[in-house]
Design a protein around this motif. Structure first.
Motif, short mmCIF file in Angstrom:
data_model
loop_
_atom_site.label_atom_id
_atom_site.label_comp_id
_atom_site.label_asym_id
_atom_site.label_seq_id
_atom_site.Cartn_x
_atom_site.Cartn_y
_atom_site.Cartn_z
N GLN A 213 18.65 36.12 40.27
CA GLN A 213 18.22 36.62 38.97
C GLN A 213 17.97 37.92 38.82
OE1 GLN A 213 14.95 33.94 38.67
NE2 GLN A 213 16.15 32.64 37.08
N TYR A 214 18.06 38.55 37.82
CA TYR A 214 17.90 40.24 37.70
C TYR A 214 17.00 40.19 36.49
CZ TYR A 214 19.20 44.91 36.33
OH TYR A 214 19.12 46.16 35.95
N LYS A 215 16.12 41.35 36.86
CA LYS A 215 15.24 41.92 36.00
C LYS A 215 15.42 43.20 35.74
CE LYS A 215 10.78 41.99 36.53
NZ LYS A 215 9.44 41.50 36.98
N LYS A 216 15.78 43.83 34.53
CA LYS A 216 15.93 45.40 34.44
C LYS A 216 14.46 45.87 34.45
CE LYS A 216 17.95 48.78 31.04
NZ LYS A 216 18.55 48.99 29.82
N LEU A 217 14.60 47.01 35.06
CA LEU A 217 13.32 47.82 35.12
C LEU A 217 12.75 48.14 33.79
CD1 LEU A 217 11.32 49.37 37.33
CD2 LEU A 217 12.75 51.36 36.94
N GLY A 218 11.43 47.99 33.50
CA GLY A 218 10.95 47.92 32.38
C GLY A 218 10.58 46.76 31.37
N THR A 219 11.39 45.83 31.87
CA THR A 219 11.21 44.56 31.20
C THR A 219 10.48 43.43 31.97
OG1 THR A 219 13.37 43.69 31.94
CG2 THR A 219 13.65 45.10 30.23
N SER A 220 10.17 42.43 31.14
CA SER A 220 9.76 41.20 31.61
C SER A 220 10.38 40.01 32.07
CB SER A 220 8.39 41.12 31.02
OG SER A 220 8.75 40.46 29.66
N LEU A 225 22.19 35.37 37.00
CA LEU A 225 23.44 35.86 36.88
C LEU A 225 24.49 35.03 37.41
CD1 LEU A 225 22.50 39.52 38.46
CD2 LEU A 225 22.71 38.89 36.08
N LYS A 226 24.03 34.25 38.33
CA LYS A 226 24.89 33.20 38.91
C LYS A 226 24.13 32.07 39.71
CE LYS A 226 27.50 35.86 41.10
NZ LYS A 226 28.75 36.55 41.98
N THR A 227 24.74 31.01 40.20
CA THR A 227 24.01 29.99 41.04
C THR A 227 24.98 29.88 42.15
OG1 THR A 227 23.31 28.78 38.91
CG2 THR A 227 23.21 27.73 41.01
N VAL A 228 24.44 29.91 43.55
CA VAL A 228 24.89 29.60 44.43
C VAL A 228 24.25 28.82 45.53
CG1 VAL A 228 26.05 32.13 44.55
CG2 VAL A 228 23.84 31.57 45.61
N SER A 229 24.96 28.27 46.39
CA SER A 229 24.51 27.17 47.37
C SER A 229 24.17 27.85 48.62
CB SER A 229 25.44 25.79 47.32
OG SER A 229 25.92 25.16 46.08
N ALA A 230 23.05 27.30 49.42
CA ALA A 230 22.80 27.77 50.65
C ALA A 230 23.54 27.09 51.62
CB ALA A 230 21.17 27.21 50.94
#
Length: 271
Positions: A213-220, A225-230
């Motif tokens: 997951q990604y959160k742009k600076l200044g936003t909440s 972005l994608k799902t991966v497996s361990a």
């Protein structure tokens, strides 16, 4: 079965509690809950369990240490309710239950009363080392009962509802390089582990799916972005393209047997 013995103990304690609630004593020695006129109001009737709230309505994720939570039981009965209680159990039927959890104390029950109802709140303390094994993670059933002011059962539900008791999970994340040029690749590595009640350790959660997951600076708001497996050791790796300053994290959404987890956010400067 252990649950039978537990139910017998709790039932007995519940009946005694109904008869010894300090605020419910009438002048003549009988029970006089708010809105009633004394012992004659407590004839047993067709009561019912009206609500059971476990852990505030949230799943119960348990790590390696003791977990405290509350269970609140509401019941109604035309002749009044003295006290109500709930036990958590796992299995197909109470007779074949494989495990159970009961309140820490039932001798001094904090209840709120009306003429025909009672809501009682209990504390639970679960220590996974003696109380649970990994096979216990998942759905548990709620056994609930209520007694009147004389200690007689007025309502009983062996399976009122189900709740989830989960193995707690943990996630970590590290985004590189720092800083990074816009349009270049950001690599996020980390791990996904979950508590083992069998060996009292956090072990790698093999094949567990996590969201980058990604959160742009200044936003909440976090954006997946994608799902991966361990991998087999619980190690996680994902790549993405740098766009602007912001934070990255790995999130595990949770399952029936495993709790939700999100890593600490790692900030990346984009230049």
């Amino acid at each position: 079965m252990r649950i039978r013995a537990s139910v017998a103990v709790v039932t007995g304690a519940l009946a005694l509690s109904a008869l010894s609630v300090p605020s419910a004593q009438a002048a003549d020695g009988g029970l006089d809950f708010p809105g009633t006129s004394g012992p004659s109001a407590y004839s047993s009737g067709a009561g019912k369990i009206t609500k059971v709230t476990v852990n505030g309505g949230k799943n119960i994720a348990i790590g390696l240490g003791k977990k405290k939570f509350t269970v609140e039981v509401s019941a109604s009965n035309k002749g009044g309710v003295g006290a109500a209680v709930a036990i958590l159990w796992r299995g197909s039927t109470p007779e074949t239950a494989t495990n159970f959890l009961e309140p820490q104390e039932v001798g001094d029950i904090p209840c709120k009363y009306t003429r025909t109802t009672a809501t009682c709140k209990f504390s639970y303390v679960v220590d996974p080392k003696p109380d649970l094994s990994n096979g216990d993670a998942g759905k548990w059933k709620v056994w609930a009962m209520a007694v009147d002011g004389n200690g007689d059962t007025v309502a009983l539900k062996e399976n009122y509802k189900t709740v989830k008791i989960q193995r707690a999970a943990q996630a970590t994340a590290n985004a590189t390089p720092e800083p990074v040029k816009k349009g270049k690749t950001v690599t996020v590595t980390g791990s996904l582990t979950r508590a083992s009640w069998d060996n009292n350790k956090y072990n790698g959660f093999a094949s567990g799916s996590v969201n980058l997951q990604y959160k742009k600076l200044g936003t909440s708001q976090w954006k997946t972005l994608k799902t991966v497996s361990a991998d087999s050791r619980g190690k996680v790796k994902a790549t993405t393209t740098a766009t602007s300053d912001g934070y990255y994290r790995f999130q595990y959404a949770g399952s029936t047997s495993t709790g939700y987890a999100a890593s600490v956010a790692d900030k990346i400067d984009v230049r």
